[in-house]
Design a protein around this motif. Structure first.
Motif, PDB file in Angstrom:
ATOM      1  N   PRO A 190      36.449  51.687  33.524  1.00 40.04           N
ATOM      2  CA  PRO A 190      35.288  51.309  34.345  1.00 40.04           C
ATOM      3  C   PRO A 190      35.683  50.492  35.566  1.00 40.04           C
ATOM      4  O   PRO A 190      36.658  49.731  35.532  1.00 40.04           O
ATOM      5  N   TYR A 191      34.914  50.651  36.629  1.00 38.92           N
ATOM      6  CA  TYR A 191      35.177  49.835  37.817  1.00 38.92           C
ATOM      7  C   TYR A 191      34.857  48.375  37.510  1.00 38.92           C
ATOM      8  O   TYR A 191      33.829  48.059  36.901  1.00 38.92           O
ATOM      9  N   ILE A 192      35.749  47.497  37.919  1.00 40.16           N
ATOM     10  CA  ILE A 192      35.557  46.061  37.775  1.00 40.16           C
ATOM     11  C   ILE A 192      36.267  45.388  38.941  1.00 40.16           C
ATOM     12  O   ILE A 192      37.245  45.916  39.470  1.00 40.16           O
ATOM     13  N   TYR A 193      35.742  44.239  39.379  1.00 39.13           N
ATOM     14  CA  TYR A 193      36.275  43.586  40.572  1.00 39.13           C
ATOM     15  C   TYR A 193      37.753  43.220  40.399  1.00 39.13           C
ATOM     16  O   TYR A 193      38.253  43.031  39.294  1.00 39.13           O
ATOM     17  N   TYR A 194      38.429  43.095  41.526  1.00 39.08           N
ATOM     18  CA  TYR A 194      39.853  42.763  41.515  1.00 39.08           C
ATOM     19  C   TYR A 194      40.081  41.265  41.368  1.00 39.08           C
ATOM     20  O   TYR A 194      39.410  40.454  42.002  1.00 39.08           O
ATOM     21  N   THR A 195      41.027  40.921  40.510  1.00 41.14           N
ATOM     22  CA  THR A 195      41.623  39.593  40.483  1.00 41.14           C
ATOM     23  C   THR A 195      43.076  39.777  40.067  1.00 41.14           C
ATOM     24  O   THR A 195      43.378  40.652  39.239  1.00 41.14           O
ATOM     25  N   ARG A 196      43.962  38.993  40.639  1.00 38.24           N
ATOM     26  CA  ARG A 196      45.396  39.230  40.459  1.00 38.24           C
ATOM     27  C   ARG A 196      45.811  39.239  38.988  1.00 38.24           C
ATOM     28  O   ARG A 196      46.638  40.054  38.570  1.00 38.24           O
ATOM     29  N   ASP A 197      45.235  38.335  38.202  1.00 42.47           N
ATOM     30  CA  ASP A 197      45.632  38.239  36.796  1.00 42.47           C
ATOM     31  C   ASP A 197      45.182  39.431  35.964  1.00 42.47           C
ATOM     32  O   ASP A 197      45.566  39.562  34.804  1.00 42.47           O
ATOM     33  N   ARG A 198      44.373  40.314  36.564  1.00 44.24           N
ATOM     34  CA  ARG A 198      43.969  41.539  35.866  1.00 44.24           C
ATOM     35  C   ARG A 198      44.958  42.674  36.136  1.00 44.24           C
ATOM     36  O   ARG A 198      45.021  43.645  35.370  1.00 44.24           O
ATOM     37  N   VAL A 199      45.722  42.566  37.199  1.00 46.95           N
ATOM     38  CA  VAL A 199      46.572  43.677  37.636  1.00 46.95           C
ATOM     39  C   VAL A 199      48.041  43.278  37.460  1.00 46.95           C
ATOM     40  O   VAL A 199      48.557  43.271  36.353  1.00 46.95           O
ATOM     41  N   HIS A 200      48.725  42.943  38.533  1.00 47.77           N
ATOM     42  CA  HIS A 200      50.114  42.516  38.418  1.00 47.77           C
ATOM     43  C   HIS A 200      50.420  41.469  39.474  1.00 47.77           C
ATOM     44  O   HIS A 200      49.781  41.418  40.532  1.00 47.77           O
ATOM     45  N   PRO A 201      51.398  40.607  39.218  1.00 47.53           N
ATOM     46  CA  PRO A 201      51.731  39.553  40.173  1.00 47.53           C
ATOM     47  C   PRO A 201      52.466  40.118  41.382  1.00 47.53           C
ATOM     48  O   PRO A 201      52.928  41.262  41.369  1.00 47.53           O
ATOM     49  N   ASP A 202      52.546  39.300  42.429  1.00 51.67           N
ATOM     50  CA  ASP A 202      53.294  39.731  43.611  1.00 51.67           C
ATOM     51  C   ASP A 202      54.775  39.912  43.283  1.00 51.67           C
ATOM     52  O   ASP A 202      55.451  40.755  43.867  1.00 51.67           O
ATOM     53  N   ASN A 203      55.277  39.123  42.347  1.00 50.48           N
ATOM     54  CA  ASN A 203      56.647  39.268  41.878  1.00 50.48           C
ATOM     55  C   ASN A 203      56.769  40.571  41.101  1.00 50.48           C
ATOM     56  O   ASN A 203      56.169  40.728  40.033  1.00 50.48           O
ATOM     57  N   VAL A 204      57.538  41.505  41.615  1.00 50.92           N
ATOM     58  CA  VAL A 204      57.592  42.837  41.034  1.00 50.92           C
ATOM     59  C   VAL A 204      58.154  42.823  39.618  1.00 50.92           C
ATOM     60  O   VAL A 204      57.904  43.735  38.824  1.00 50.92           O
ATOM     61  N   ASN A 205      58.907  41.792  39.253  1.00 50.94           N
ATOM     62  CA  ASN A 205      59.498  41.725  37.926  1.00 50.94           C
ATOM     63  C   ASN A 205      58.655  40.929  36.931  1.00 50.94           C
ATOM     64  O   ASN A 205      59.056  40.748  35.784  1.00 50.94           O
ATOM     65  N   GLY A 206      57.487  40.433  37.358  1.00 50.31           N
ATOM     66  CA  GLY A 206      56.629  39.657  36.477  1.00 50.31           C
ATOM     67  C   GLY A 206      55.785  40.540  35.579  1.00 50.31           C
ATOM     68  O   GLY A 206      55.500  41.698  35.900  1.00 50.31           O
ATOM     69  N   ARG A 207      55.366  39.983  34.449  1.00 49.33           N
ATOM     70  CA  ARG A 207      54.512  40.726  33.521  1.00 49.33           C
ATOM     71  C   ARG A 207      53.102  40.849  34.080  1.00 49.33           C
ATOM     72  O   ARG A 207      52.504  39.874  34.522  1.00 49.33           O
ATOM     73  N   GLY A 208      52.553  42.056  34.035  1.00 51.72           N
ATOM     74  CA  GLY A 208      51.215  42.291  34.557  1.00 51.72           C
ATOM     75  C   GLY A 208      50.147  41.740  33.641  1.00 51.72           C
ATOM     76  O   GLY A 208      50.245  41.827  32.417  1.00 51.72           O
ATOM     77  N   GLY A 209      49.098  41.189  34.226  1.00 50.53           N
ATOM     78  CA  GLY A 209      47.986  40.681  33.434  1.00 50.53           C
ATOM     79  C   GLY A 209      47.244  41.765  32.678  1.00 50.53           C
ATOM     80  O   GLY A 209      46.577  41.484  31.678  1.00 50.53           O
ATOM     81  N   TRP A 210      47.353  43.017  33.138  1.00 41.04           N
ATOM     82  CA  TRP A 210      46.670  44.118  32.457  1.00 41.04           C
ATOM     83  C   TRP A 210      47.102  44.235  30.994  1.00 41.04           C
ATOM     84  O   TRP A 210      46.342  44.729  30.158  1.00 41.04           O
ATOM     85  N   LEU A 211      48.304  43.765  30.674  1.00 42.79           N
ATOM     86  CA  LEU A 211      48.787  43.809  29.299  1.00 42.79           C
ATOM     87  C   LEU A 211      47.877  43.034  28.343  1.00 42.79           C
ATOM     88  O   LEU A 211      47.891  43.277  27.134  1.00 42.79           O
ATOM     89  N   ARG A 212      47.094  42.100  28.890  1.00 39.63           N
ATOM     90  CA  ARG A 212      46.258  41.239  28.069  1.00 39.63           C
ATOM     91  C   ARG A 212      44.775  41.541  28.241  1.00 39.63           C
ATOM     92  O   ARG A 212      43.935  40.735  27.851  1.00 39.63           O
ATOM     93  N   CYS A 213      44.462  42.691  28.829  1.00 35.86           N
ATOM     94  CA  CYS A 213      43.066  43.094  29.046  1.00 35.86           C
ATOM     95  C   CYS A 213      42.777  44.368  28.262  1.00 35.86           C
ATOM     96  O   CYS A 213      43.433  45.393  28.475  1.00 35.86           O
ATOM     97  N   GLU A 214      41.768  44.326  27.395  1.00 37.76           N
ATOM     98  CA  GLU A 214      41.452  45.481  26.554  1.00 37.76           C
ATOM     99  C   GLU A 214      41.015  46.705  27.349  1.00 37.76           C
ATOM    100  O   GLU A 214      41.080  47.819  26.848  1.00 37.76           O
TER     101      GLU A 214
END
Length: 473
Positions: free
Chosen positions: A244-268
């Motif tokens: 579903p469409y939902i607004y953007y926030t960085r912790d929902r997608v991935h950090p600017d650091n390409v090697n960082g863990r994406g927040g999407w891993l913690r979103c159902e």
């Protein structure tokens, strides 16, 4: 929402037709790329390069899949695709730089970069793809790659739902492409103890197996819920895909650091948390040792805590109890040591990675436990006899995939085995949501007499993305 352009529609209409034919058992489709590219299986196949496209250019691609693939001369990575143009450009530069360093030629290769992976799949020079995308973008590109005749290396888990996982496995089988799941605990490198443990169990060194205990990490709550402008370098609608469409926030997608863990891993919305994230690895090993690679539990019951505030909403502490038709019980819990413990009538074996992760940002994988333990240390020294069961031996997961492409062999982690490892995790996740004991039919892949649980076998898909769009519209 941005509408697909005409060329995108044509590509997807073509894939839709191909999918229907594949499921009907007809894969020789006029105008379609050869299911087995001649560049791979020609007269000089062993010496030919396998041209690979990398789909997804984030942490796992850069920290694991590309470095492991670079090691093998059979592979040549010629294309990348990512919805984040910064990651895409960075990955292109990384690959070209690696080949320049290896060959001493600055113009050895010009890696093609694509915003949309469908354009990469349409490139007839590409024989195979590595898919290192977020979990909600696993099944669909794998299905479309199979229909385009591309061999597939897919990061786990195989799917967001059991329905799309079944679809993916069926289409891979029908098209005959070579499929490998990134369940690298099966391969001897870097963890030989997993195969050894499964062989010891299968050959009766702990007596009759009755219980398997699995320990997995679990994710913390948190995450910034503040709505933010979508970065200009991110095609956010495409990143959301079928969800579903939902607004953007960085912790929902991935950090600017390409090697960082994406927040999407913690979103159902995009996955199920550690029950699939690490669960596919450990349940895969459990199935290997239990000799249940092509089935699943018949009963399952679970409890779990879910955050009530914050952005991240995957499960926290949990316990899962399952029963297999063989009579073996499986218990999965966040309070168990991270790893797999096989318990039999004559002793037990515990196996884990130790303190070695796949990437630098992986959660603790071994809890300082020794990677290979037993109730009697002598069990671990037992040798495999000439009449004993010997499991498939793979030196390294990517190497095995490339070898199987060239030599038309089945990989160590083929699509159906991969799907069954994932589906057991997804059944466990459903049990976290639906109270009481659930009765699962691993042949029909439905719950017996439980409408509420069966609602979780699929999810609504947002047009024009998703496996439903490929097959039914």
């Amino acid at each position: 929402m941005r509408k697909p352009d005409k060329s995108a529609c044509n590509r997807r209409d073509f894939l839709k037709t191909a999918a229907k034919s594949a499921l009907a058992g007809t894969v020789a489709i006029s105008g379609f790329p050869a299911i087995v590219p001649s560049t791979v299986f020609g007269k000089t196949a062993p010496s030919n390069k396998i041209n690979i496209g990398q789909i997804g250019c984030g942490r796992i691609a850069r920290g694991h899949d590309l470095p492991e693939t670079f090691k093998h001369d059979a592979a040549r990575i010629i294309a990348v695709s990512d919805v984040d143009s910064h990651r895409q450009a960075s990955c292109k530069k990384l690959i070209e730089g690696w080949y320049e360093k290896k060959t001493g030629k600055s113009d050895y290769i010009a890696v093609k970069a694509y915003d949309d992976y469908h354009d990469l799949l349409a490139n007839k020079d590409i024989d195979a793809v590595i898919i290192s995308t977020p979990d909600h973008w696993h099944a669909q590109p794998a299905i479309e790659a199979a229909l385009a005749g591309k061999h597939i290396y897919l990061q786990k888990p195989t799917s967001l739902t059991i329905e799309e996982g079944r679809m993916m496995s069926d289409i891979v089988r029908k098209t005959g492409v070579t499929f490998q799941l990134g369940s690298q605990q099966r391969s001897v490198q870097p963890w030989p103890q997993f195969k050894k443990a499964c062989e010891l169990v299968r050959n009766g060194h702990i007596g009759e197996l009755h219980t398997v205990r699995i320990g997995l990490p679990f994710d913390p709550p948190g995450g910034d819920t503040t709505e933010m402008p979508v970065p200009g370098h991110l095609h956010y609608d495409r990143w959301l895909g079928s969800t579903p469409y939902i607004y953007y926030t960085r912790d929902r997608v991935h950090p600017d650091n390409v090697n960082g863990r994406g927040g999407w891993l913690r979103c159902e919305q995009f996955g199920a948390g550690m029950i699939t994230g690490w669960g596919v690895h450990h349940i895969d090993i459990a199935h290997w040792g239990m000799d249940t690679e092509y089935t699943g539990p018949i009963e399952i019951e679970a409890t779990a805590e879910f955050p009530e505030t914050g952005l991240w909403n995957v499960h926290g502490r949990y316990e899962v109890n399952a029963l297999y038709a063989t009579g073996v019980k499986m218990q999965i819990g966040g309070d168990n040591p991270n790893g797999v413990r096989f318990e039999g009538s004559k002793g037990w074996i515990f196996v884990t990675r130790g303190n070695v992760g796949v990437t630098a940002t992986d959660p603790g994988s071994g809890d300082n436990n020794k990677p290979f333990q037993a109730s009697d240390p002598g069990i671990l020294q037992a040798e495999t006899g000439p009449k004993d069961i010997r499991l498939y031996s793979s030196a390294e997961q990517h190497a095995n995939w490339l070898d199987c492409i060239q030599n038309k062999k089945q990989t160590i982690s083929p699509a159906e085995v991969a799907h069954r490892s994932c589906s057991a995790c997804l059944v466990a996740h459903i049990a976290m949501k639906v109270p009481g004991k659930l009765y699962w039919d691993p042949e029909k892949e439905t719950f017996r007499n439980n409408t509420e649980a069966n609602k979780w076998l699929s999810r609504p898909q947002r047009y024009p993305y998703g496996t439903n769009y490929i097959l039914h519209t």
